[in-house]
Design an enzyme around this catalytic site. Sequence first.
Site, PDB file in Angstrom:
ATOM      1  N   CYS A 164      -8.738  15.013  76.255  1.00  0.00           N
ATOM      2  CA  CYS A 164      -8.743  16.486  76.231  1.00  0.00           C
ATOM      3  C   CYS A 164      -8.531  16.885  74.772  1.00  0.00           C
ATOM      4  O   CYS A 164      -8.721  16.055  73.878  1.00  0.00           O
ATOM      5  CB  CYS A 164      -7.707  17.083  77.183  1.00  0.00           C
ATOM      6  SG  CYS A 164      -5.986  16.733  76.781  1.00  0.00           S
ATOM      7  N   GLY A 195      -2.356  16.974  77.976  1.00  0.00           N
ATOM      8  CA  GLY A 195      -2.466  17.395  79.375  1.00  0.00           C
ATOM      9  C   GLY A 195      -3.151  16.357  80.243  1.00  0.00           C
ATOM     10  O   GLY A 195      -2.705  16.052  81.360  1.00  0.00           O
ATOM     11  N   HIS A 222       2.325  -4.407  75.362  1.00  0.00           N
ATOM     12  CA  HIS A 222       3.666  -4.211  75.926  1.00  0.00           C
ATOM     13  C   HIS A 222       3.697  -3.373  77.198  1.00  0.00           C
ATOM     14  O   HIS A 222       4.625  -3.505  77.991  1.00  0.00           O
ATOM     15  CB  HIS A 222       4.583  -3.544  74.882  1.00  0.00           C
ATOM     16  CG  HIS A 222       4.995  -4.490  73.785  1.00  0.00           C
ATOM     17  ND1 HIS A 222       5.977  -4.180  72.867  1.00  0.00           N
ATOM     18  CD2 HIS A 222       4.552  -5.735  73.466  1.00  0.00           C
ATOM     19  CE1 HIS A 222       6.126  -5.202  72.026  1.00  0.00           C
ATOM     20  NE2 HIS A 222       5.263  -6.146  72.360  1.00  0.00           N
ATOM     21  N   ARG A 261       9.663  -4.737  82.541  1.00  0.00           N
ATOM     22  CA  ARG A 261       9.765  -3.342  82.093  1.00  0.00           C
ATOM     23  C   ARG A 261       8.684  -2.482  82.735  1.00  0.00           C
ATOM     24  O   ARG A 261       8.942  -1.338  83.148  1.00  0.00           O
ATOM     25  CB  ARG A 261       9.689  -3.288  80.562  1.00  0.00           C
ATOM     26  CG  ARG A 261      10.888  -3.988  79.946  1.00  0.00           C
ATOM     27  CD  ARG A 261      10.746  -4.265  78.458  1.00  0.00           C
ATOM     28  NE  ARG A 261      11.852  -5.090  78.003  1.00  0.00           N
ATOM     29  CZ  ARG A 261      11.993  -5.541  76.768  1.00  0.00           C
ATOM     30  NH1 ARG A 261      11.080  -5.262  75.848  1.00  0.00           N
ATOM     31  NH2 ARG A 261      13.018  -6.292  76.440  1.00  0.00           N
TER      32      ARG A 261
HETATM   33  C1  RB5 Z   1      -7.871  23.160  76.092  1.00  0.00           C
HETATM   34  O1  RB5 Z   1      -7.907  24.294  75.286  1.00  0.00           O
HETATM   35  C2  RB5 Z   1      -6.608  22.366  75.813  1.00  0.00           C
HETATM   36  O2  RB5 Z   1      -5.491  23.066  76.249  1.00  0.00           O
HETATM   37  C3  RB5 Z   1      -6.675  20.998  76.460  1.00  0.00           C
HETATM   38  O3  RB5 Z   1      -7.830  20.344  76.074  1.00  0.00           O
HETATM   39  C4  RB5 Z   1      -5.527  20.057  76.138  1.00  0.00           C
HETATM   40  O4  RB5 Z   1      -5.303  19.970  74.775  1.00  0.00           O
HETATM   41  C5  RB5 Z   1      -4.291  20.254  76.924  1.00  0.00           C
HETATM   42  O5  RB5 Z   1      -3.349  19.470  76.907  1.00  0.00           O
END
Ligand code: RB5
Length: 148
Positions: A67, A72, A100, A138
């Site tokens: 992303c 995210g 690891h 772990r």
């Molecule tokens: C998108 O604008 C952005 O929020 C997403 O790609 C990411 O970076 C979120 O964690």
Amino acid sequence: MKIALGSDHAGFELKEDVKAYLLEAFSQHEIIDMGVYDLTSVSYAEYGAKVGKAVASGDVDRGIVICGSGLGISMTAGKVRGVRAALCHDEYTARMSRLHNDANVLAMGGRVVGKGVAREMVKVWLETPFEGGRHQTRVEQIEALTNE
Ligand code: RB5
């Protein structure tokens, strides 16, 4: 090995480059592109979940998710039981995530790393085995948490 790819719009361009690299340099592997397929704004959570579930179910062996920041989509994929998603920024973190942590999902930020660095990370991440030994215990501790 089957490798699933997934990104949101902010990771789309890097995901396309990673796919081209895999098809060229790792043609022995099967590449499954789970989207997105264009720059339309979407939720990273949807694609992190898709790839995470594909890895957890055994439909694929590994996943690569991208992303904008990598945050995210790595958080989402890592919520799926059995997924160890590693947000990596360079060759070192990519290598260590295999040695690891036995990471089965590699996460990157399309707005953070350039294509060259991403290709190096993908290469080392695919070629580095899990060290096992003390790290096995772990990793089992991580998995135990998702079973509580
Ligand atoms: C998108 O604008 C952005 O929020 C997403 O790609 C990411 O970076 C979120 O964690």
